[in-house]
Design an enzyme around this catalytic site. Structure first.
Site, PDB file in Angstrom:
ATOM      1  N   MET A  92       0.803  -1.223   0.000  1.00  0.00           N
ATOM      2  CA  MET A  92       0.000   0.000   0.000  1.00  0.00           C
ATOM      3  C   MET A  92       0.840   1.281   0.000  1.00  0.00           C
ATOM      4  O   MET A  92       0.533   2.222   0.725  1.00  0.00           O
ATOM      5  CB  MET A  92      -0.945  -0.003   1.211  1.00  0.00           C
ATOM      6  CG  MET A  92      -1.862  -1.202   1.253  1.00  0.00           C
ATOM      7  SD  MET A  92      -2.911  -1.327  -0.214  1.00  0.00           S
ATOM      8  CE  MET A  92      -4.099  -0.059   0.170  1.00  0.00           C
ATOM      9  N   ASN A 109       1.972  -6.134 -10.677  1.00  0.00           N
ATOM     10  CA  ASN A 109       1.028  -5.851  -9.588  1.00  0.00           C
ATOM     11  C   ASN A 109      -0.267  -6.584  -9.872  1.00  0.00           C
ATOM     12  O   ASN A 109      -0.571  -6.898 -11.017  1.00  0.00           O
ATOM     13  CB  ASN A 109       0.763  -4.339  -9.531  1.00  0.00           C
ATOM     14  CG  ASN A 109      -0.216  -3.957  -8.435  1.00  0.00           C
ATOM     15  OD1 ASN A 109      -0.106  -4.428  -7.305  1.00  0.00           O
ATOM     16  ND2 ASN A 109      -1.185  -3.116  -8.760  1.00  0.00           N
ATOM     17  N   HIS A 111      -4.426  -6.139  -9.247  1.00  0.00           N
ATOM     18  CA  HIS A 111      -5.414  -5.112  -8.889  1.00  0.00           C
ATOM     19  C   HIS A 111      -6.819  -5.702  -9.036  1.00  0.00           C
ATOM     20  O   HIS A 111      -7.096  -6.374 -10.039  1.00  0.00           O
ATOM     21  CB  HIS A 111      -5.237  -3.894  -9.820  1.00  0.00           C
ATOM     22  CG  HIS A 111      -6.212  -2.804  -9.553  1.00  0.00           C
ATOM     23  ND1 HIS A 111      -6.070  -1.924  -8.501  1.00  0.00           N
ATOM     24  CD2 HIS A 111      -7.363  -2.468 -10.173  1.00  0.00           C
ATOM     25  CE1 HIS A 111      -7.096  -1.082  -8.508  1.00  0.00           C
ATOM     26  NE2 HIS A 111      -7.893  -1.392  -9.511  1.00  0.00           N
ATOM     27  N   GLU A 145       2.446   5.862 -12.998  1.00  0.00           N
ATOM     28  CA  GLU A 145       1.065   6.282 -12.728  1.00  0.00           C
ATOM     29  C   GLU A 145       0.303   5.085 -12.153  1.00  0.00           C
ATOM     30  O   GLU A 145       0.344   3.991 -12.743  1.00  0.00           O
ATOM     31  CB  GLU A 145       0.411   6.747 -14.037  1.00  0.00           C
ATOM     32  CG  GLU A 145      -0.798   7.614 -13.819  1.00  0.00           C
ATOM     33  CD  GLU A 145      -1.485   7.942 -15.145  1.00  0.00           C
ATOM     34  OE1 GLU A 145      -2.720   7.965 -15.170  1.00  0.00           O
ATOM     35  OE2 GLU A 145      -0.763   8.127 -16.154  1.00  0.00           O
ATOM     36  N   ASP A 147      -1.820   2.031 -11.032  1.00  0.00           N
ATOM     37  CA  ASP A 147      -2.728   1.091 -11.706  1.00  0.00           C
ATOM     38  C   ASP A 147      -2.749   1.249 -13.228  1.00  0.00           C
ATOM     39  O   ASP A 147      -3.796   1.095 -13.870  1.00  0.00           O
ATOM     40  CB  ASP A 147      -4.153   1.193 -11.111  1.00  0.00           C
ATOM     41  CG  ASP A 147      -4.164   0.860  -9.628  1.00  0.00           C
ATOM     42  OD1 ASP A 147      -3.342   0.030  -9.197  1.00  0.00           O
ATOM     43  OD2 ASP A 147      -4.987   1.439  -8.900  1.00  0.00           O
TER      44      ASP A 147
HETATM   45  C1  GRF Z   1      -5.881  -7.644  -3.258  1.00  0.00           C
HETATM   46  O1  GRF Z   1      -7.256  -7.439  -3.495  1.00  0.00           O
HETATM   47  C2  GRF Z   1      -5.066  -7.103  -4.394  1.00  0.00           C
HETATM   48  O2  GRF Z   1      -5.717  -7.186  -5.630  1.00  0.00           O
HETATM   49  C3  GRF Z   1      -4.886  -5.653  -4.011  1.00  0.00           C
HETATM   50  O3  GRF Z   1      -4.750  -5.660  -2.615  1.00  0.00           O
HETATM   51  C4  GRF Z   1      -5.382  -6.811  -2.074  1.00  0.00           C
HETATM   52  C5  GRF Z   1      -4.328  -7.542  -1.301  1.00  0.00           C
HETATM   53  O4  GRF Z   1      -4.848  -8.659  -0.630  1.00  0.00           O
HETATM   54  N1  GRF Z   1      -3.762  -5.071  -4.709  1.00  0.00           N
HETATM   55  P1  GRF Z   1      -3.870  -9.711  -0.011  1.00  0.00           P
HETATM   56  O5  GRF Z   1      -2.985  -8.968   0.981  1.00  0.00           O
HETATM   57  O6  GRF Z   1      -3.068 -10.323  -1.120  1.00  0.00           O
HETATM   58  O7  GRF Z   1      -4.748 -10.716   0.673  1.00  0.00           O
END
Ligand code: GRF
Length: 219
Positions: A92, A109, A111, A145, A147
């Site tokens: 994050m 990544n 998403h 940028e 996502d």
């Molecule tokens: C997932 O929904 C992923 O797509 C997003 O963040 C969430 C992470 O979940 N980027 P986890 O920590 O892998 O359970």
């Protein structure tokens, strides 16, 4: 053949990390996780890595005066571990331009939407509020940028009229755990190239079925 060395930055639950751990445990899977990095000491994903005997490192972003300094520390640790591909998994933190260019086409990544729709946070609620009949998940190469970047694999998930953000997120997550290891496998097999910001996959096979939601009713 040597396995592709992965580093997995996380911030929390780590269910996608777990999907990668499980895939890497299969003898024929062409990748291995060499390092899990968390910016949070209490991330549940760290326990998953420990249970799988994978080296972990906590780098607390609050201890750094700038994003660039924090990112440089991550790069240092990941290089030291021999990282060839970074798999962000619920990490994050926004990443600096320097970090993104250093790991250009070597960082992916996951998403929880069908990009380029619904970038950012709370995307399941955003998809429901927009009245979309499908959402899903996307594995993509990372660009500065948020996502954006060449799309490698997507899974489409229907949205039901009685869905809320949690029920939709739960169904999307099941697909995330399938497509993330799949994208890693394709990359590790050397089958993914990026041309004009599109990911091209050698031996790509599209599904023959088309999904319609709601399903057409027979007469
Ligand atoms: C997932 O929904 C992923 O797509 C997003 O963040 C969430 C992470 O979940 N980027 P986890 O920590 O892998 O359970």
């Amino acid at each position: 053949m040597a396995k592709l060395k992965l580093a997995v930055p996380i911030s929390g639950r780590g269910s996608n990390l777990q999907a990668l751990i499980d895939a890497c445990a299969l003898p024929d899977f062409p990748a291995e996780i060499v390092l899990v990095i968390s910016n949070k000491a209490d991330a549940q994903g760290l326990e998953r890595a420990n249970a799988a005997n994978i080296p972990t490192l906590v780098i607390d972003h609050k201890a750094y005066t700038s994003r660039t300094a924090f990112d440089a520390e991550m790069t240092k640790a990941m290089k030291f571990a021999g990282t060839e591909l970074i798999c962000l998994a619920g990490f994050m933190r926004l990443l600096s331009d320097e970090f993104c260019s250093h790991w250009h086409n070597r960082m992916i990544n996951i998403h929880p939407s069908l990009l380029p729709s619904f970038k950012g946070l709370d995307v399941q609620q955003a998809a429901i509020d927009a009245g979309a009949r499908f959402s899903g998940c996307t594995v993509h190469y990372v660009r500065p940028e948020m996502d954006t970047g060449p799309i490698i694999v997507q899974a489409a998930v229907p949205i039901n009229d009685d869905d809320n953000a949690d029920t939709l997120a739960e169904r999307i997550l099941v697909q995330e755990h399938i497509i993330y290891p799949e994208a890693v496998r394709l990359i590790a097999e050397g089958r993914v190239t990026v041309e004009a910001e599109r990911a091209i996959i050698e031996g790509h096979t599209s599904p023959e079925t088309t999904m319609i939601n709601p399903m057409p009713e027979s007469e």
